[in-house]
Motif scaffolding. Sequence first.
Motif, PDB file in Angstrom:
ATOM      1  N   LEU A  14       3.283  49.612  51.707  1.00 59.00           N
ATOM      2  CA  LEU A  14       3.498  48.278  52.046  1.00 59.00           C
ATOM      3  C   LEU A  14       3.162  47.320  50.733  1.00 59.00           C
ATOM      4  O   LEU A  14       4.136  46.702  50.238  1.00 59.00           O
ATOM      5  N   SER A  15       2.265  47.913  50.055  1.00 62.83           N
ATOM      6  CA  SER A  15       2.072  47.030  48.767  1.00 62.83           C
ATOM      7  C   SER A  15       3.270  47.141  47.541  1.00 62.83           C
ATOM      8  O   SER A  15       3.729  46.295  47.281  1.00 62.83           O
ATOM      9  N   ASN A  16       3.693  48.505  47.639  1.00 62.23           N
ATOM     10  CA  ASN A  16       4.796  48.857  46.541  1.00 62.23           C
ATOM     11  C   ASN A  16       6.176  48.026  47.368  1.00 62.23           C
ATOM     12  O   ASN A  16       6.959  47.668  46.599  1.00 62.23           O
ATOM     13  N   LEU A  17       6.389  48.234  48.356  1.00 64.14           N
ATOM     14  CA  LEU A  17       7.768  47.618  49.002  1.00 64.14           C
ATOM     15  C   LEU A  17       7.613  45.949  48.907  1.00 64.14           C
ATOM     16  O   LEU A  17       8.562  45.384  48.601  1.00 64.14           O
ATOM     17  N   PHE A  18       6.421  45.389  49.197  1.00 67.89           N
ATOM     18  CA  PHE A  18       6.306  43.961  48.810  1.00 67.89           C
ATOM     19  C   PHE A  18       6.496  43.689  47.293  1.00 67.89           C
ATOM     20  O   PHE A  18       7.133  42.622  47.031  1.00 67.89           O
ATOM     21  N   ALA A  19       5.840  44.358  46.419  1.00 65.29           N
ATOM     22  CA  ALA A  19       5.886  44.322  44.951  1.00 65.29           C
ATOM     23  C   ALA A  19       7.660  44.325  44.632  1.00 65.29           C
ATOM     24  O   ALA A  19       8.222  43.789  43.803  1.00 65.29           O
ATOM     25  N   ALA A  20       8.133  45.372  45.243  1.00 72.53           N
ATOM     26  CA  ALA A  20       9.583  45.737  44.922  1.00 72.53           C
ATOM     27  C   ALA A  20      10.298  44.630  45.317  1.00 72.53           C
ATOM     28  O   ALA A  20      11.587  44.289  44.773  1.00 72.53           O
ATOM     29  N   ALA A  24      12.796  42.475  42.866  1.00 74.49           N
ATOM     30  CA  ALA A  24      14.573  42.223  43.262  1.00 74.49           C
ATOM     31  C   ALA A  24      14.832  40.971  43.518  1.00 74.49           C
ATOM     32  O   ALA A  24      16.055  40.648  42.840  1.00 74.49           O
ATOM     33  N   ALA A  25      13.992  40.131  43.598  1.00 78.53           N
ATOM     34  CA  ALA A  25      14.219  38.821  44.145  1.00 78.53           C
ATOM     35  C   ALA A  25      14.136  37.735  42.829  1.00 78.53           C
ATOM     36  O   ALA A  25      14.775  36.715  42.790  1.00 78.53           O
ATOM     37  N   ALA A  26      13.512  38.223  41.834  1.00 83.27           N
ATOM     38  CA  ALA A  26      13.361  37.537  40.372  1.00 83.27           C
ATOM     39  C   ALA A  26      14.807  36.937  39.951  1.00 83.27           C
ATOM     40  O   ALA A  26      15.699  37.650  39.631  1.00 83.27           O
ATOM     41  N   GLY A  27      14.492  35.585  39.963  1.00 83.71           N
ATOM     42  CA  GLY A  27      15.801  34.898  39.304  1.00 83.71           C
ATOM     43  C   GLY A  27      17.132  34.807  40.441  1.00 83.71           C
ATOM     44  O   GLY A  27      18.071  34.508  40.119  1.00 83.71           O
ATOM     45  N   LYS A  28      16.747  35.486  41.714  1.00 82.09           N
ATOM     46  CA  LYS A  28      17.846  35.117  42.531  1.00 82.09           C
ATOM     47  C   LYS A  28      17.361  34.775  43.942  1.00 82.09           C
ATOM     48  O   LYS A  28      17.959  34.928  44.832  1.00 82.09           O
ATOM     49  N   ARG A  29      16.148  34.242  43.823  1.00 79.65           N
ATOM     50  CA  ARG A  29      15.811  33.518  45.032  1.00 79.65           C
ATOM     51  C   ARG A  29      16.515  32.673  46.199  1.00 79.65           C
ATOM     52  O   ARG A  29      16.373  32.740  47.066  1.00 79.65           O
ATOM     53  N   ILE A  75      31.681  45.828  38.562  1.00 77.87           N
ATOM     54  CA  ILE A  75      30.167  45.598  38.914  1.00 77.87           C
ATOM     55  C   ILE A  75      30.179  45.906  40.312  1.00 77.87           C
ATOM     56  O   ILE A  75      30.966  45.385  41.137  1.00 77.87           O
ATOM     57  N   SER A  76      29.123  46.618  40.683  1.00 76.75           N
ATOM     58  CA  SER A  76      28.886  46.937  41.994  1.00 76.75           C
ATOM     59  C   SER A  76      27.506  46.177  42.578  1.00 76.75           C
ATOM     60  O   SER A  76      26.489  46.614  41.775  1.00 76.75           O
ATOM     61  N   ALA A  77      27.403  45.508  43.557  1.00 68.85           N
ATOM     62  CA  ALA A  77      26.385  44.768  43.977  1.00 68.85           C
ATOM     63  C   ALA A  77      25.862  45.384  45.216  1.00 68.85           C
ATOM     64  O   ALA A  77      26.624  45.505  46.138  1.00 68.85           O
ATOM     65  N   ALA A  78      24.626  45.993  45.335  1.00 69.14           N
ATOM     66  CA  ALA A  78      24.050  46.532  46.621  1.00 69.14           C
ATOM     67  C   ALA A  78      23.564  45.409  47.472  1.00 69.14           C
ATOM     68  O   ALA A  78      23.191  44.473  46.880  1.00 69.14           O
ATOM     69  N   PRO A  79      23.416  45.809  48.676  1.00 69.83           N
ATOM     70  CA  PRO A  79      22.960  44.660  49.656  1.00 69.83           C
ATOM     71  C   PRO A  79      21.454  44.691  49.186  1.00 69.83           C
ATOM     72  O   PRO A  79      20.809  45.560  48.514  1.00 69.83           O
ATOM     73  N   PHE A  80      20.798  43.430  49.572  1.00 73.61           N
ATOM     74  CA  PHE A  80      19.614  43.167  48.979  1.00 73.61           C
ATOM     75  C   PHE A  80      18.412  44.336  49.211  1.00 73.61           C
ATOM     76  O   PHE A  80      17.568  44.582  48.488  1.00 73.61           O
ATOM     77  N   ARG A  81      18.645  44.545  50.631  1.00 74.51           N
ATOM     78  CA  ARG A  81      17.338  45.455  51.124  1.00 74.51           C
ATOM     79  C   ARG A  81      17.604  46.756  50.415  1.00 74.51           C
ATOM     80  O   ARG A  81      16.527  47.804  50.206  1.00 74.51           O
ATOM     81  N   ASP A  82      18.915  47.174  50.052  1.00 77.40           N
ATOM     82  CA  ASP A  82      18.789  48.331  49.224  1.00 77.40           C
ATOM     83  C   ASP A  82      18.304  48.291  47.741  1.00 77.40           C
ATOM     84  O   ASP A  82      17.708  49.203  47.160  1.00 77.40           O
ATOM     85  N   ARG A  83      18.559  47.085  47.196  1.00 71.63           N
ATOM     86  CA  ARG A  83      17.743  46.651  45.897  1.00 71.63           C
ATOM     87  C   ARG A  83      16.343  46.737  45.937  1.00 71.63           C
ATOM     88  O   ARG A  83      15.563  47.196  44.809  1.00 71.63           O
ATOM     89  N   VAL A  84      15.832  46.434  47.139  1.00 68.63           N
ATOM     90  CA  VAL A  84      14.378  46.497  47.207  1.00 68.63           C
ATOM     91  C   VAL A  84      13.969  48.004  47.055  1.00 68.63           C
ATOM     92  O   VAL A  84      13.121  48.334  46.561  1.00 68.63           O
ATOM     93  N   VAL A  85      14.535  48.841  47.957  1.00 69.35           N
ATOM     94  CA  VAL A  85      14.198  50.439  47.903  1.00 69.35           C
ATOM     95  C   VAL A  85      14.549  50.871  46.392  1.00 69.35           C
ATOM     96  O   VAL A  85      13.759  51.488  46.030  1.00 69.35           O
ATOM     97  N   GLY A 196      29.828  59.502  38.861  1.00 69.93           N
ATOM     98  CA  GLY A 196      29.498  58.232  38.738  1.00 69.93           C
ATOM     99  C   GLY A 196      28.537  57.388  39.323  1.00 69.93           C
ATOM    100  O   GLY A 196      28.012  57.595  40.514  1.00 69.93           O
ATOM    101  N   LEU A 197      28.058  56.581  38.569  1.00 71.17           N
ATOM    102  CA  LEU A 197      26.895  55.576  39.137  1.00 71.17           C
ATOM    103  C   LEU A 197      27.433  54.112  39.029  1.00 71.17           C
ATOM    104  O   LEU A 197      28.043  53.869  38.088  1.00 71.17           O
ATOM    105  N   PRO A 198      27.056  53.422  39.795  1.00 66.22           N
ATOM    106  CA  PRO A 198      27.707  51.977  40.032  1.00 66.22           C
ATOM    107  C   PRO A 198      26.911  51.055  38.889  1.00 66.22           C
ATOM    108  O   PRO A 198      25.616  50.939  38.823  1.00 66.22           O
ATOM    109  N   LEU A 199      27.493  50.335  38.068  1.00 65.56           N
ATOM    110  CA  LEU A 199      26.994  49.390  37.163  1.00 65.56           C
ATOM    111  C   LEU A 199      26.469  48.219  37.774  1.00 65.56           C
ATOM    112  O   LEU A 199      27.097  47.645  38.769  1.00 65.56           O
ATOM    113  N   GLY A 200      25.270  47.770  37.779  1.00 61.76           N
ATOM    114  CA  GLY A 200      24.801  46.609  38.726  1.00 61.76           C
ATOM    115  C   GLY A 200      23.457  47.161  39.145  1.00 61.76           C
ATOM    116  O   GLY A 200      22.670  46.103  39.473  1.00 61.76           O
ATOM    117  N   ASN A 201      23.529  48.501  39.421  1.00 61.17           N
ATOM    118  CA  ASN A 201      22.301  48.938  40.156  1.00 61.17           C
ATOM    119  C   ASN A 201      21.016  49.152  39.127  1.00 61.17           C
ATOM    120  O   ASN A 201      21.269  49.552  37.952  1.00 61.17           O
TER     121      ASN A 201
END
Length: 355
Positions: A14-20, A24-29, A75-85, A196-201
Motif C-alpha cells: 500500500l505504501s508503494n501504491l500510494f506513493a505511485a 503519477a498525479a504530480a502536475g496533473k491534479r 502520443i498515447s495517454a494511459a488511464p490514470f489508474r494504469d499510470r499509477v501501476v 512498439g512502446l507508446p510515447l507518453g508512458n
Amino acid sequence: MKRVGNLWPDVISLSNLFAAAKAAAAGKRFRQDVAGFRLNLENEILQLQRELVEGRYMPGPYRTFTVTEGKARLISAAPFRDRVVHHALTRVIEPIFERRFSDDSFACRKGFGTHKAIERARKGCRKYRYALKYDVAKYFASIDHEILKAQLARVIKCRQTLDLAGRIIDGSNRQEDVACYFPGDDLFAPFEFRRGLPLGNQTSQFFANVYLNPLDHFVRRILKTDLYVRYVDDFVLFSDDKGQLNEKRERIAEFLCGLRLRIHPGKSRVYRTSDGITFLGWRIFPERTRLVRENVVRFRRRLETIRESYNEGRIGLAEVRQRIRAWIAHAAFGNTWKLRQQIFDGFVITGRSAV
C-alpha cells in the motif's frame, strides 16, 4: 551481478501504491481523471491492490493524440489508474537497473538529463576532431517485446513482477508500422513480432533505457570508445581517427540488428567537430553552442501563443513569466545572449492588469 527476486511484496504494498499515485498525479491534479481517482483515493488503491494480488489487473485502452511541434509524433495517454501501476512498478525495479546502467546514458535518469548530455558532447567537440552521430530509425515503434522482456528477466527473477511488466509491454497500443527484415528472417517475420512502446508512458521511458543498455556497454567495453554520450536513441562517439569511427559505425549497425533496430541512414555518419554537430536541439561547436533554427522558430510561435492566451484571459502574468523564464534558462545554457535580446526586445503584452 546476480538476478534480483522477491520484489512483488514491494510492488503491491500500500505504501508503494500510494506513493505511485502521488507521483503519477504530480502536475496533473486538476485533470478530470486524476481528480476523480484522488477523490476516492483509498478505495481506488485498495481495488488496484486486489487486482494485482489476484492476477486480475489488465491495462485499459489508451487515448491517443498527435503532437506537431517539430516532427509529428503520436502520443498515447494511459488511464490514470494504469499510470499509477506504471509508477508502482518502476519505483521498485528502476533502482535495480540503475546500478547496471552506463554513465554514458543521460535520458530520464536522476542526476543526468539534457544539459549534462550536451556538456559531455561539448567536451567531445573540444577534445576530438571527429564525431560519429547515430540515430535509430523509429526507435520506440521498433522495440521488440520479446527481446525487452528477456532483458528484464536477465536482471529480475520475480515471476509476478515480470508478469506485470509483460502485461504493460504487451498492452501497448498499435504504433507506427515498422516492417523490416533482419538476418535470419523468413517472409512473414516482420508481421509476427510484437513491437512498439507508446510515447507518453512513464514505463516506456524506462524500458527504452533498458533496451539500449547493452549497446552502451558494447560501445565502451568492446569498441573501447573513450568518449560516448547517448540520450534515448540519439548518440555520439568521438575520436581523432575518422577511419576508426567508420569501422565502429558498421559494428554498431550489426549490434543493433541483434536488437531488431535500424540506423537512420540520413542521420548516421561521421562529422568534423570543427563543422559542428547537431545534438538534442543544439548545434555544438568546439568553442560555442547554439540553438538549432527549428527550435528558435518554434519558440517564437509559442511566444505568440503565450501573448494570445494572456490577452484572452486564459493565463495570468505569473504563468507568462514562468513559461518565458523556463525557456530563457534553457537557452542560456548555450551562446544565445544576442538571440535572447533579439527575441524579447519586440515582445510586449498589453491590455490586461497583472494577475
